[in-house]
Design a protein around this motif. Structure first.
Motif, PDB file in Angstrom:
ATOM      1  N   TYR A 248      -2.527  -4.088  -0.923  1.00  0.00           N
ATOM      2  CA  TYR A 248      -1.406  -3.974  -1.865  1.00  0.00           C
ATOM      3  C   TYR A 248      -1.399  -5.121  -2.872  1.00  0.00           C
ATOM      4  O   TYR A 248      -1.042  -4.938  -4.022  1.00  0.00           O
ATOM      5  CB  TYR A 248      -0.070  -4.005  -1.118  1.00  0.00           C
ATOM      6  N   LEU A 249      -1.765  -6.306  -2.394  1.00  0.00           N
ATOM      7  CA  LEU A 249      -1.653  -7.486  -3.259  1.00  0.00           C
ATOM      8  C   LEU A 249      -3.011  -7.953  -3.742  1.00  0.00           C
ATOM      9  O   LEU A 249      -3.164  -9.065  -4.231  1.00  0.00           O
ATOM     10  CB  LEU A 249      -0.966  -8.622  -2.492  1.00  0.00           C
ATOM     11  N   ALA A 250      -4.035  -7.112  -3.567  1.00  0.00           N
ATOM     12  CA  ALA A 250      -5.391  -7.557  -3.888  1.00  0.00           C
ATOM     13  C   ALA A 250      -5.690  -7.436  -5.369  1.00  0.00           C
ATOM     14  O   ALA A 250      -6.732  -7.877  -5.824  1.00  0.00           O
ATOM     15  CB  ALA A 250      -6.416  -6.746  -3.097  1.00  0.00           C
ATOM     16  N   GLY A 251      -4.794  -6.825  -6.121  1.00  0.00           N
ATOM     17  CA  GLY A 251      -5.052  -6.703  -7.543  1.00  0.00           C
ATOM     18  C   GLY A 251      -5.426  -5.304  -7.962  1.00  0.00           C
ATOM     19  O   GLY A 251      -5.756  -5.058  -9.110  1.00  0.00           O
ATOM     20  N   MET A 252      -5.369  -4.347  -7.018  1.00  0.00           N
ATOM     21  CA  MET A 252      -5.646  -2.976  -7.434  1.00  0.00           C
ATOM     22  C   MET A 252      -4.389  -2.411  -8.100  1.00  0.00           C
ATOM     23  O   MET A 252      -3.314  -2.993  -8.014  1.00  0.00           O
ATOM     24  CB  MET A 252      -6.067  -2.124  -6.240  1.00  0.00           C
TER      25      MET A 252
ATOM     26  N   SER B 263      -1.077  -1.048  -9.162  1.00  0.00           N
ATOM     27  CA  SER B 263       0.163  -1.037  -8.392  1.00  0.00           C
ATOM     28  C   SER B 263       0.618   0.377  -8.081  1.00  0.00           C
ATOM     29  O   SER B 263       1.305   0.618  -7.103  1.00  0.00           O
ATOM     30  CB  SER B 263       1.262  -1.749  -9.158  1.00  0.00           C
ATOM     31  N   LYS B 264       0.224   1.323  -8.927  1.00  0.00           N
ATOM     32  CA  LYS B 264       0.644   2.705  -8.682  1.00  0.00           C
ATOM     33  C   LYS B 264      -0.136   3.296  -7.515  1.00  0.00           C
ATOM     34  O   LYS B 264       0.375   4.091  -6.742  1.00  0.00           O
ATOM     35  CB  LYS B 264       0.429   3.549  -9.943  1.00  0.00           C
TER      36      LYS B 264
ATOM     37  N   LEU C 114       0.932   3.772   0.484  1.00  0.00           N
ATOM     38  CA  LEU C 114       2.189   3.575   1.208  1.00  0.00           C
ATOM     39  C   LEU C 114       2.581   4.862   1.931  1.00  0.00           C
ATOM     40  O   LEU C 114       2.923   4.858   3.114  1.00  0.00           O
ATOM     41  CB  LEU C 114       3.277   3.157   0.205  1.00  0.00           C
ATOM     42  N   VAL C 115       2.497   5.982   1.208  1.00  0.00           N
ATOM     43  CA  VAL C 115       2.901   7.256   1.808  1.00  0.00           C
ATOM     44  C   VAL C 115       1.964   7.637   2.950  1.00  0.00           C
ATOM     45  O   VAL C 115       2.409   7.960   4.053  1.00  0.00           O
ATOM     46  CB  VAL C 115       2.948   8.367   0.728  1.00  0.00           C
TER      47      VAL C 115
ATOM     48  N   SER D 135      -0.903   1.815  -4.976  1.00  0.00           N
ATOM     49  CA  SER D 135      -0.261   1.348  -3.749  1.00  0.00           C
ATOM     50  C   SER D 135       0.706   2.384  -3.206  1.00  0.00           C
ATOM     51  O   SER D 135       0.825   2.554  -1.998  1.00  0.00           O
ATOM     52  CB  SER D 135       0.497   0.054  -4.013  1.00  0.00           C
ATOM     53  N   ASN D 136       1.406   3.070  -4.102  1.00  0.00           N
ATOM     54  CA  ASN D 136       2.382   4.051  -3.638  1.00  0.00           C
ATOM     55  C   ASN D 136       1.721   5.166  -2.847  1.00  0.00           C
ATOM     56  O   ASN D 136       2.271   5.649  -1.862  1.00  0.00           O
ATOM     57  CB  ASN D 136       3.157   4.633  -4.817  1.00  0.00           C
TER      58      ASN D 136
ATOM     59  N   THR E   6       5.231  -1.475   1.021  1.00  0.00           N
ATOM     60  CA  THR E   6       4.723  -2.343  -0.042  1.00  0.00           C
ATOM     61  C   THR E   6       5.620  -3.554  -0.312  1.00  0.00           C
ATOM     62  O   THR E   6       5.142  -4.672  -0.401  1.00  0.00           O
ATOM     63  CB  THR E   6       4.596  -1.545  -1.346  1.00  0.00           C
ATOM     64  N   THR E   7       6.925  -3.303  -0.433  1.00  0.00           N
ATOM     65  CA  THR E   7       7.814  -4.376  -0.883  1.00  0.00           C
ATOM     66  C   THR E   7       7.897  -5.517   0.117  1.00  0.00           C
ATOM     67  O   THR E   7       7.789  -6.685  -0.247  1.00  0.00           O
ATOM     68  CB  THR E   7       9.225  -3.820  -1.138  1.00  0.00           C
TER      69      THR E   7
END
Lengths: 196, 253, 576
Positions: free
Chosen positions: C330-334, C336-337, C343-344, C339-340, C398-399
């Motif tokens: 999630y925080l690796a720089g890919m 951000s969308k 997440l699901v 990530s969603n 994610t958050t």
């Protein structure tokens, strides 16, 4: 050794597919994953690259074209070798399997000429990301060709002793499946590196 | 002074979205405890109620397969709520939408083994060109002296000064390996990846000194790679900025 | 001793062929079992050193400090690069040389053919080869401590560019390629054996859960390991041939411009690595779930609750595990969308795990629970794996992951899953199948001492990590006192460390019990647990070829307490 025979003979395979055949298909599935990873890498790095050399300008297309032809021919001779093993024609089998092996060597020879020309121009995997991909994928494919040559040579050598072994024809078939896979990988590699 | 920021629980919440992240952490932990306790009570009850006793045989029939799916669906429903009502909206507020550059303080943050280089545009408001080939002990970012907008740029190492009351918008990158910019009090963390410039923003809500840590293994000095964010009142920040010497001309000649 | 009957018509084998280069799945299984336990012990030893530095940073290691070379630990104080090497090698050895070979190579090899009524694996010689390739990989991995520059020190995740430029990494990669090859050969063997070698009547729906777990695991290994193999090859290319697959243009290392062509991407490795390493989590957990299911069914004396639901959940886990890898990024720089999406999928994958756990607990309802030693381990697995699963929730979101990512919370989470989850189950399996392996039983008293000692100390090690994680303590810090926000919870590092050393003491009864019982334990009857599955339908230990006559299967795997039956267990192979 007796236990091997024990496991391989005594039981009819539940699925009806012989163990060896199922095994080789599973092995090829993992190989597909291996090469798809490399192709994915190629796509990702190429899309991200600001510029990408034109394969047909920097690589030797006629040599690669010849190699494609060589490999496809070797797939045909492999199929013929299998057919002759099924129809129990030993001399013809030896001829076609030997031809397959020889064509494998021809492929490697042409590849060596290609590599040699690059090294002469001081081009190595470290030259650029394009050459890194070129050498890694074709190199790994070359290793698979060597593996195939070894497998086929072992079978050719065993054919004297094991011609009548109940599993012998099956083994030729499995080696053939592998050899076709190696061929198919090249058929993907060739346009990806040289033509696109 | 800063010692009081850190204790056994979450550190002080010192950015605009810290409360939002804390809400999620508290909510999930409350749910986790509730699930675990209820479930634990049931478990212990089963262990005692159905221990082997002479003369009492186990029951062979299994019933209530459908009922056993109830916990699965409760979990699924709870998680879907978390995703769509909490995680996706808050994630997009924190990580996807960035504040406009004109309302923010813009800085470039570059990680290296094992320090944080903070790059301010200087009075002209423009970041000067940087060239990796020019990196030198006296020019850690490789600022190009031939670029006029680089001449007034300010560079600090391991000290990040920012004003209260408006967002800080930073471009995060790295010179060498992957690092991760982590300010516990702001609840912000983002990997710094060489070859990428990743936008990060936060808006402090408290003045003071807050620690920057590196959260991604970056080599033998990983533990020592730390810095501080100093949040100043706006006026104080302007004063600090004026006092800084340009990185390419530290003596001010 | 097992071969008495058969050795009449087989010619007497030299002991080298019988015990070292054996092709018998039972010998290979035990070889795997013992080798992987030794690796686990070694990896744990590395951890005990590492925990000293965390508890008492900068102080010389007592006792063992003096044996460490000056270059690694001058005066007994660990150097930072040695600390990092310990961390990387601890992770690698525990996961790739310990847990996977134990769960798959050890248990799978020994138990799987027996449970499906097969005389051996489908490819016995390939099986032997898998083991020896694994041993070679393991030796290469260990020998990397002795090469100049030391062992790999970029974490078990080996993120480039750090891994591309750190010493020791090439040896790590080569060893990994061996270990991966071994797993690939093994997984082919497992799948073919399970599909093709089942006894008459052993339909897929009559297979024990353990076999299902092994089958799904083998498929995961088969399809997830090749991408890591490819990734490792690319990293070898970067390190040996100077390519830049993972290196972008313009790297400056300590003020020196790195002389490479550039054009690569660091995130490429992370994608390829986690594409393997998330299915890998299920490779670690599914064999354990299989063992727990066997033990629970046997000790509750009733059919497992929701057999079909468990199998379906396992299959679903297997498929989904290929779609969640980037939740580590999630925080690796890919994007951000993106990530969603992950997440699901990540939260969806938690549902089948919940379903499996629910079924296993509900299996206790209406039971007649025998508190045998293996059952204690299986029962402990349930709540502890539960904690591991629950704490995955704030990391999967994610958050909340923004704050908790790469902190001790992550370490606590996955150790609860893999250690108090998988390892506890794998230890329970030893007590359960020991009579099968050696025809003798392990001592119950020392078994219980081992159980309580292990469970208590494991929680003592890993629970404090959640508190540290919430306080924001990052992972992989050589000196945990260097940063202000890590100081308040530093006493917890001492707690964890002390419990880690106690955990070692708690293993001594286990080791002693194992070897003592092997030779001097109480003789066991053929079916000491009164179990229904096929592995108990042959002598203990089973002779060469396992079954006197090929067994026939008449019913499902867990027919306990069938109404009207004479005994409270009705074996799969008995016709009534």
């Amino acid at each position: 050794m007796s236990s091997t025979a024990h496991a391989e003979h005594l039981q009819e395979p539940v699925t009806g597919i012989p163990n060896g055949k199922l095994g080789i298909w599973l092995f090829l599935a993992s190989e597909v994953m291996l090469f798809s990873t490399l192709f994915t890498t190629y796509i990702i790095l190429r899309v991200a690259a600001p510029e990408w050399p034109r394969g047909w300008e920097v690589l030797n297309v006629p040599l690669a074209m010849t190699n494609t032809f060589v490999l496809i021919t070797s797939s045909v001779t492999m199929v013929l070798a299998y057919a002759k093993a099924v129809t129990r024609e030993k001399a013809a089998f030896n001829k076609y399997l030997g031809l397959t092996i020889a064509l494998g060597f021809v492929f490697l020879g042409i590849k060596a000429i290609e590599y040699g020309a690059k090294f002469e121009h001081r081009i190595a995997p470290s030259t650029s990301i394009f050459y890194a991909i070129y050498f890694t994928t074709t190199g790994l494919h070359g290793l698979h060709v060597i593996g195939g040559i070894i497998a086929n040579s072992v079978l050719l050598w065993l054919s004297n002793k094991q011609w009548d072994h109940p599993l012998f024809v099956g083994r030729i078939e499995y080696a053939g499946l592998y050899w076709h896979f190696v061929d198919i990988v090249w058929i993907f590699l060739f346009p990806a590196l040289y033509l696109l | 002074m800063t010692e009081s920021n850190y204790g056994w629980g979450l550190p002080t919440a010192a950015s605009t979205f810290a409360k939002e992240i804390d809400f999620g952490i508290y909510l999930i932990h409350a749910a986790m405890f509730a699930i675990f306790i209820l479930w634990g009570i049931f478990f212990v009850y089963l262990l005692i109620r159905y221990r082997a006793r002479p003369g009492v045989a186990a029951k062979h029939e299994e019933h209530g397969i459908l009922a056993s799916l109830i916990p699965d669906f409760i979990v699924l429903a709870f998680e879907l709520c978390l995703i769509f009502l909490y995680a996706i909206p808050s994630w997009s507020r924190i990580k996807v939408e960035t504040p406009g550059a004109q309302d923010s303080l813009t800085v470039e943050v570059t990680a290296e083994q094992f320090a944080w280089d903070i790059h301010y545009p200087g009075p002209d408001g423009k970041f000067g060109r940087r060239d990796p080939a020019l990196v030198h002990a006296s020019n850690v970012l490789g600022l190009d002296p031939n670029d006029p907008s680089a001449l007034d740029d300010i560079v600090t190492v391991n000290e990040m000064h920012i004003p209260l009351g408006r967002p800080t918008l930073m471009g995060l990158t790295s010179k060498d390996v992957i690092h991760s910019f982590f300010v516990p009090d702001f609840r912000i963390k983002q990997d710094a990846v060489p070859g990428m410039r990743i936008p990060v923003w936060f808006e402090p809500t408290k003045t003071g000194k807050f620690e920057i840590g590196c959260a991604q293994l970056c080599g033998f000095g990983h533990a020592l790679m730390r810095g501080d964010v100093f949040v100043h009142a706006p006026k104080e920040f302007e004063n600090w900025l004026v006092d800084q010497k340009p990185a390419l001309n530290p003596t001010g000649k | 001793m097992a071969d008495k009957k058969h050795s009449d018509h087989h010619q007497e084998q030299h002991w080298v062929w019988k015990y070292v280069f054996s092709v018998d799945h039972k010998v290979i299984g035990l070889q795997y079992l013992i080798t992987s336990f030794l690796f686990l012990l070694f990896g744990f030893g590395l951890l005990m050193l590492l925990r000293w530095q965390l508890a008492y940073p900068g102080q010389p290691v007592p006792l063992f400090g003096r044996f460490l070379p000056e270059a690694l630990a001058p005066g007994g104080v660990l150097m930072p690069h040695f600390y990092n090497a310990l961390g990387a090698m601890h992770g690698t050895i525990m996961v790739f040389l310990g847990m996977v070979p134990l769960g798959v190579g050890g248990y799978g090899n020994y138990i799987l053919p027996l449970q499906i009524g097969a005389p051996d694996m489908a490819f016995p010689r390939l099986n032997m080869m898998s083991y020896w390739v694994y041993v070679v990989g393991g030796i290469l991995m260990l020998s990397s401590f002795f090469i100049p520059g030391g062992a790999a020190q970029s974490g078990w995740t080996s993120y480039p560019p750090l891994a591309d430029i750190s010493p020791g990494q090439t040896m790590w990669l080569v060893a990994m390629i061996f270990v991966i090859t071994s797993s690939l050969l093994g997984s082919i063997n497992f799948i073919v054996t399970t599909l093709n070698m089942r006894a008459q009547g052993m339909t897929l729906s009559k297979m024990p859960i353990f076999v299902w777990g092994q089958l799904v695991t083998a498929v995961l290994l088969l399809l997830a390991f090749p991408p890591l193999e490819a990734a490792a090859v690319l990293q070898v290319m970067d390190r040996v041939f100077g390519t830049s697959f993972y290196l972008p243009t313009g790297l400056v290392i300590f003020g020196q411009t790195l002389d490479v062509s550039g054009g690569g991407h660091p995130l490429l490795w992370q994608h390829l690595f986690w594409f393997l390493a998330h299915p890998e989590v299920y490779v670690l957990i599914l064999p354990a779930i299989g063992i727990v299911a066997e033990i629970i069914a046997n000790n509750t004396r009733k059919p497992l609750f929701g057999y079909k639901e468990i199998v379906a959940s396992m299959l679903f886990l297997g498929v989904m595990s290929f779609l969640v890898w980037a939740h580590h990024m999630y925080l690796a720089g890919m994007s951000s969308k993106l990530s969603n999406f992950f997440l699901v999928t990540t939260l969806i994958i938690s549902v089948p795990s919940v379903a499996i756990l629910t079924c296993l607990i509900l299996s206790l309802r209406g039971a007649s629970i025998r508190y045998s030693v293996p059952m204690l381990f299986a029962l402990a697995f349930l709540p502890l794996f539960g904690i591991g699963g629950l704490t995955g929730l704030p990391l999967g979101l994610t958050t909340t992951d923004i704050y908790l990512h790469d902190t001790y919370y992550v370490i606590g989470h996955f150790h609860y899953v893999v250690v108090t989850g998988s390892l506890i189950a794998l230890m329970g399996g030893v007590y359960y199948w020991f009579p099968k392996w050696f025809g003798r039983r392990m001592d119950d008293f020392w078994g219980k001492v081992h159980f309580w000692g292990t469970v208590i100390t494991m929680n003592g090690i890993f629970f404090p990590m959640f508190i540290q994680g919430l306080a924001g303590v990052q992972r992989r810090l050589y000196d945990p006192t260097a940063q202000a926000h890590n100081l308040p919870t530093q006493p917890l590092n001492v707690v964890s460390s002390v419990f880690a050393w106690l955990l070692f003491l708690a293993q001594i009864p286990f080791i002693w019990n194992f070897f003592y019982s092997m030779f001097k334990g109480k003789k066991s009857e053929e079916n000491p647990w009164k179990a229904t599955t096929l592995e108990w339908a042959c002598p203990s230990p089973p002779p060469h070829g396992n079954f006197e006559t090929p067994p026939k299967v008449y019913r499902g795997p867990y027919e306990y307490s069938v109404p009207g039956a004479k005994t409270d267990w009705t074996p799969q192979h008995v016709e009534t």
